[in-house]
Motif scaffolding. Structure first.
Motif, short mmCIF file in Angstrom:
data_model
loop_
_atom_site.label_atom_id
_atom_site.label_comp_id
_atom_site.label_asym_id
_atom_site.label_seq_id
_atom_site.Cartn_x
_atom_site.Cartn_y
_atom_site.Cartn_z
N ILE A 92 0.83 -1.20 0.00
CA ILE A 92 0.00 0.00 0.00
C ILE A 92 0.88 1.26 0.00
O ILE A 92 0.57 2.24 -0.70
N LEU A 115 -7.99 1.15 0.99
CA LEU A 115 -7.23 -0.10 1.03
C LEU A 115 -6.78 -0.44 2.44
O LEU A 115 -6.65 -1.61 2.80
N ILE A 139 -1.90 -5.35 -5.41
CA ILE A 139 -1.72 -3.90 -5.27
C ILE A 139 -0.44 -3.45 -5.97
O ILE A 139 -0.41 -2.40 -6.63
N ILE A 412 -10.12 -4.02 -4.69
CA ILE A 412 -8.81 -3.39 -4.91
C ILE A 412 -8.89 -2.49 -6.15
O ILE A 412 -8.41 -1.35 -6.14
N SER A 415 -10.93 0.68 -5.59
CA SER A 415 -10.40 1.66 -4.64
C SER A 415 -10.12 3.00 -5.31
O SER A 415 -10.29 4.06 -4.70
#
Length: 437
Positions: A92, A115, A139, A412, A415
């Motif tokens: 992240i 996230l 990610i 994901i 997001s």
């Protein structure tokens, strides 16, 4: 409570998760007995990488996975969860640093907040499910995509990360089609070399998958990707329901009918199986040829059944897809509290939470949808295409199973739209260096 086992099952490591610990234990014992790492372990693991990663952890720590045929209570599992969680937040951090240079700062900031704090995502950090591990690589993969760097090196890295995602979760075997459409759009819109992009992508993809294929040849004499889960999923979750509706019988009766059909098939093929097998025939993993034949049988049976009854299949898909997209931030809690998902679904608690989950889902989707409407002016067309195709892929693949856990990877990709809802300024499309084309 690690010390309280139910029917000789670890309270946190059970059902599908236990298969990965069994696969890891096979590898650890084989390596300690002198085998090479590649030659060690099961011939047909459920997924390729989860057991490998666990095995590496326990080979380094020197701990045992099992004790007296039970998963050992105190053997570093807590530290393993910490490492997985730290890796997720590293991913992240990498995403935030890169995306904040590409998008408006608010878009990047609030997508990062999504996230970090969305319960559907962070609940898996306190579990041994593969999702926490999968999300981390997803990610990083997403970060490389949004960078819009069309160099050979970047595409090789994208392909490499995709191979990791596939080897953790077999459902992504067809996801390369999304990448092909994405690269085609880049060719049309930005005149990015399609051949160079595809070649470099598959070069990256082949790095790990070629090792897995070599290992398969070493153990079974066949060059093949690990796809046992994909081959059996439809047979387990969909085919019994189709036969049940077609013949107006219970699902259990449909499973018994399938069991008899598979027994007849096994006898015809002279395939050995455990006489105490239930719906799915138990074939020794050491008997690689028979195991492979049975996996192929289940896949062919599934496809033929679905194609023969398109109306029933479509109806079941729509129903399952509806269940799929209702978010479930309570999944891990009740998976541990009860003896699996099946037991929990019969409880009053499950019924009481349905309305809560629907309201919660509508709030999340409402923000994401508004962010999507605003994205035309703030997110590049090629990225919008990639995000939407990726979300659609998750729905199409996971829709057959109807389990919200399989939908979480779509969150994901969503997001960025959640973050875009809070964005106020349009960012300037950066100029593309000619060396990137």
């Amino acid at each position: 409570n690690y010390s309280e086992y139910t029917q000789k099952k670890h309270p946190m490591i059970k059902i599908a998760i236990e298969n990965h610990w069994g696969a890891a234990n096979e590898i650890v014992q084989d390596v300690r007995n002198g085998k090479s790492f590649i030659a060690s372990g099961l011939n047909f693991p459920d997924e390729y990488l989860p057991g490998k990663i666990l095995a590496v952890f326990y080979l380094i720590t020197g701990e045992e996975l099992y004790e007296n045929d039970l998963i050992k209570v105190d053997n570093g599992k807590y530290f393993y969860l910490i490492l997985k969680t730290l890796f997720y937040y590293f991913a992240i951090y990498f995403y935030f640093i890169k995306s904040s240079k590409i998008f408006n700062y608010k878009i990047s900031f609030f997508s990062t907040i999504f996230l970090i704090f969305l319960p559907d995502l962070f609940q898996y950090h306190s579990s041994f499910w593969n999702e926490s591990l999968f999300f981390s690589f997803q990610i990083i993969f997403l970060t490389l995509i949004i960078a819009n760097n069309f160099s050979v090196i970047n595409n090789i890295l994208i392909g490499f990360l995709f191979s990791i995602m596939f080897l953790i979760s077999q459902e992504y075997i067809f996801y390369f089609l999304v990448l092909i459409l994405y690269y085609l759009f880049l060719k049309i819109r930005l005149n990015v070399s399609f051949i160079k992009s595809i070649f470099s992508f598959f070069l990256g993809f082949s790095i790990l998958t070629s090792i897995q294929i070599y290992e398969s040849n070493l153990k079974t004499g066949k060059d093949q990707l690990v796809m046992g889960g994909i081959q059996s999923a439809l047979y387990i979750y969909i085919v019994p329901k189709i036969i049940s509706k077609k013949n107006d019988i219970s699902v259990e009766e449909a499973k018994e009918s399938l069991r008899q059909d598979s027994i007849d098939w096994a006898k015809m093929k002279n395939i050995q199986y455990d006489k105490n097998s239930n719906f799915i025939l138990k074939i020794s993993s050491k008997n690689t040829h028979d195991k492979s034949e049975y996996n192929s049988y289940m896949l062919k049976k599934s496809i033929m059944t679905m194609l023969s009854h398109p109306v029933i299949s479509s109806g079941l898909f729509l129903k399952s897809a509806t269940h799929l997209v209702v978010l479930n931030p309570f999944y891990v809690k009740y998976f541990y509290q009860y003896n699996g998902r099946g037991e929990f679904l019969k409880t009053q608690t499950h019924k009481d939470l349905i309305l809560v989950r629907i309201i919660y889902s509508l709030i999340i989707y409402g923000i994401v949808l508004l962010g999507l409407f605003k994205s035309r002016k703030s997110i590049k067309d090629e990225l919008n295409l990639f995000f939407l195709l990726s979300i659609l892929y998750v729905v199409v693949i996971g829709g057959w199973l109807g389990i919200p856990r399989y939908f979480t990877p779509a969150l994901i990709f969503m997001s960025i739209y959640f973050g875009n809802f809070f964005g106020t300024k349009n960012y300037n499309l950066r100029k593309i260096d000619k060396t990137e084309l």
